[in-house]
Design an enzyme around this catalytic site. Structure first.
Site, short mmCIF file in Angstrom:
data_model
loop_
_atom_site.label_atom_id
_atom_site.label_comp_id
_atom_site.label_asym_id
_atom_site.label_seq_id
_atom_site.Cartn_x
_atom_site.Cartn_y
_atom_site.Cartn_z
N GLU A 59 -32.49 18.48 -26.16
CA GLU A 59 -33.93 18.55 -26.46
C GLU A 59 -34.23 19.41 -27.69
O GLU A 59 -35.29 19.31 -28.29
CB GLU A 59 -34.67 19.15 -25.25
CG GLU A 59 -34.87 18.17 -24.13
CD GLU A 59 -35.91 17.11 -24.45
OE1 GLU A 59 -35.89 16.05 -23.82
OE2 GLU A 59 -36.71 17.36 -25.38
N LYS A 85 -34.54 29.76 -2.99
CA LYS A 85 -35.60 29.54 -2.00
C LYS A 85 -36.47 28.40 -2.51
O LYS A 85 -37.22 28.56 -3.45
CB LYS A 85 -36.41 30.81 -1.82
CG LYS A 85 -37.49 30.73 -0.73
CD LYS A 85 -38.16 32.09 -0.60
CE LYS A 85 -39.29 32.08 0.42
NZ LYS A 85 -39.94 33.43 0.51
N TYR A 106 -47.90 38.92 8.90
CA TYR A 106 -47.14 40.07 9.41
C TYR A 106 -46.94 41.04 8.24
O TYR A 106 -47.26 40.73 7.09
CB TYR A 106 -45.77 39.62 9.93
CG TYR A 106 -44.96 38.91 8.88
CD1 TYR A 106 -45.05 37.53 8.72
CD2 TYR A 106 -44.14 39.62 7.99
CE1 TYR A 106 -44.36 36.88 7.72
CE2 TYR A 106 -43.44 38.96 6.99
CZ TYR A 106 -43.56 37.59 6.87
OH TYR A 106 -42.86 36.93 5.87
N THR A 113 -38.83 40.21 5.48
CA THR A 113 -39.38 39.64 6.72
C THR A 113 -38.45 39.84 7.89
O THR A 113 -38.90 40.02 9.03
CB THR A 113 -39.68 38.14 6.51
OG1 THR A 113 -40.72 38.01 5.57
CG2 THR A 113 -40.08 37.45 7.81
N SER A 149 -38.99 42.24 -0.89
CA SER A 149 -38.05 42.05 -2.01
C SER A 149 -38.71 41.64 -3.32
O SER A 149 -38.09 41.74 -4.39
CB SER A 149 -36.99 41.03 -1.64
OG SER A 149 -37.51 39.72 -1.64
N THR A 174 -36.73 37.43 1.51
CA THR A 174 -36.28 36.12 1.02
C THR A 174 -36.77 35.82 -0.39
O THR A 174 -36.23 34.95 -1.06
CB THR A 174 -36.78 35.00 1.95
OG1 THR A 174 -38.21 35.03 1.99
CG2 THR A 174 -36.20 35.16 3.34
N ASP A 175 -37.80 36.54 -0.86
CA ASP A 175 -38.39 36.19 -2.17
C ASP A 175 -37.39 36.33 -3.32
O ASP A 175 -37.34 35.48 -4.19
CB ASP A 175 -39.62 37.06 -2.46
CG ASP A 175 -40.81 36.64 -1.62
OD1 ASP A 175 -41.88 37.25 -1.77
OD2 ASP A 175 -40.66 35.72 -0.80
N1 DAS Z 1 -42.26 39.30 0.94
C1 DAS Z 1 -41.04 38.64 1.35
C2 DAS Z 1 -39.84 39.44 0.86
O1 DAS Z 1 -39.72 40.61 1.21
C3 DAS Z 1 -40.92 38.51 2.82
C4 DAS Z 1 -39.69 37.72 3.18
O2 DAS Z 1 -39.81 36.49 3.17
O3 DAS Z 1 -38.62 38.28 3.42
O4 DAS Z 1 -39.03 38.84 0.16
#
Ligand code: DAS
Length: 353
Positions: free
Chosen positions: A310, A189, A50, A36, A83, A116-117
């Site tokens: 457990e 995240k 986007y 992103t 990602s 970010t994923d």
């Molecule tokens: N699809 C997500 C990624 O590329 C977009 C983001 O949040 O960066 O990890």
């Protein structure tokens, strides 16, 4: 003779002229991979609609003139992908590039721009395998640069500041998001629609405000120069899969992963990594066939799996993932299995990293 004298004079003059422009400025390399932070949308009012991985690294750098006051910055476009599509091969390629750059005397710090994923997975991977105390800082954004109140510009500015900072050395791989500095090991995240998306169950290491770092604690687990793993000695990661535990769960996924060649299966358990009694027999059978079983938890604000609580892990010869979430447990298992197949060694590694 005269020519040689003149050329020497010109050389000295050139070095004197160029040097002041960057005299004393640290050298930071930005390795761009997509996400992103490189995203673009058609409507400034739409921060979630986007396309990721569109803006090239040179445009990201050009968009922040203030970077020139912080460091001598240059960019490399390693990938241009979202990602969620990262593979083990992407991790190895990126890790080897980082390792080569940090060995260079003219590189003081590295920034990796990333979706970010799976940013938390890449950050942990680099934390395990890059043998350098130079700052390596991962950064992404929750909104594309085309959206109102986009967060990528300040996140990237902060990340370059941290990568250029001597006080960021030796703290392991860092994640700079939302003004916070988190450990690449701990951070995850936790929210997928807020700029305050990334959290560590045990808190951030520090903050970066107006280009200055404020540190509150240090990583406790082994990393980078203190790690037994070295990317320069790893050419392939072991196949490790993650199966999700829940009410009414059956053993289909576990058996399917093993049939496809998984060397370890991360069981994403409820609570303390609990395993349904409908699944235990299959896991014991798979362990008997040489597949490692590693119990993690889907408690996402901080799962904490203990041995023999457990499940009778000693009797079953299973491993527990300690406080690592399933996706980080997969990274550690994939790296650890490049060095050992011994379950007691695996458990030591999960306690130490
Ligand atoms: N699809 C997500 C990624 O590329 C977009 C983001 O949040 O960066 O990890």
């Amino acid at each position: 003779m005269l020519n040689r004298f003149l050329s020497r004079c010109l050389l000295i003059a050139a070095s004197v002229v160029v040097l002041p422009a960057f005299a004393g400025k640290p050298n930071v390399v930005i390795l761009a991979t997509g996400g992103t932070i490189a995203g673009a949308g058609a409507d400034a009012a739409k921060s979630a609609t986007y396309q990721a991985a569109k803006v090239p690294v040179d445009k990201l750098i050009a968009g922040i003139p203030a970077l020139a006051d912080v460091a001598q910055v240059r960019g490399e476009q390693v990938f241009q992908i979202a990602s969620e599509s990262f593979t083990n091969e992407h991790l190895l390629t990126l890790g080897k590039r980082v390792s080569a750059l940090v060995k260079q005397a003219d590189v003081d710090g590295i920034v990796v721009t990333h979706g970010t994923d799976t940013l938390e997975e890449t950050a942990y991977f680099l934390n395990l395998v890059v043998k350098s105390d130079k700052p390596i800082v991962l950064v992404g954004s929750m909104r594309p640069g085309t959206a109102m109140s986009a967060d990528g510009t300040l996140n990237l500015f902060n990340a370059v500041n941290v990568a250029a900072s001597k006080d960021a050395r030796g703290k392991g791989v860092l994640v700079a998001m939302n003004d916070e500095l988190n450990s690449g090991r701990d951070v995850s995240k936790m929210v997928n629609i807020k700029t305050e998306a990334f959290k560590s169950p045990w808190g951030p290491l520090g903050m970066v405000v107006e280009g200055k770092n404020y540190w509150f604690r240090l990583p406790a687990k082994r990393h980078t120069v203190n790690s037994e793993f070295d990317i320069d000695q790893i050419d392939a990661l072991a196949p490790v899969e993650i199966a999700y535990g829940h009410g009414n769960v059956g053993d289909t996924a576990y058996r399917a992963f093993a049939a496809k060649g998984a060397k370890a299966i991360i069981h994403t358990g409820t609570g303390n990594g609990s395993v349904s009694n409908r699944v235990v027999p299959a896991l014991r059978e798979l362990r008997g066939q040489g597949v490692h079983i590693i119990r993690s938890s889907h408690v996402n604000a901080g799962g904490f799996v203990l041995r023999n609580a457990e499940q009778p892990d000693d009797q079953y010869d299973w491993v527990v993932a300690h406080d690592l979430n399933p996706q980080k447990a997969r990274i550690l298992a994939a790296v650890a299995l490049t060095r050992t197949q011994d379950s007691k060694e695996l458990q030591r590694i999960f306690w130490e990293y």
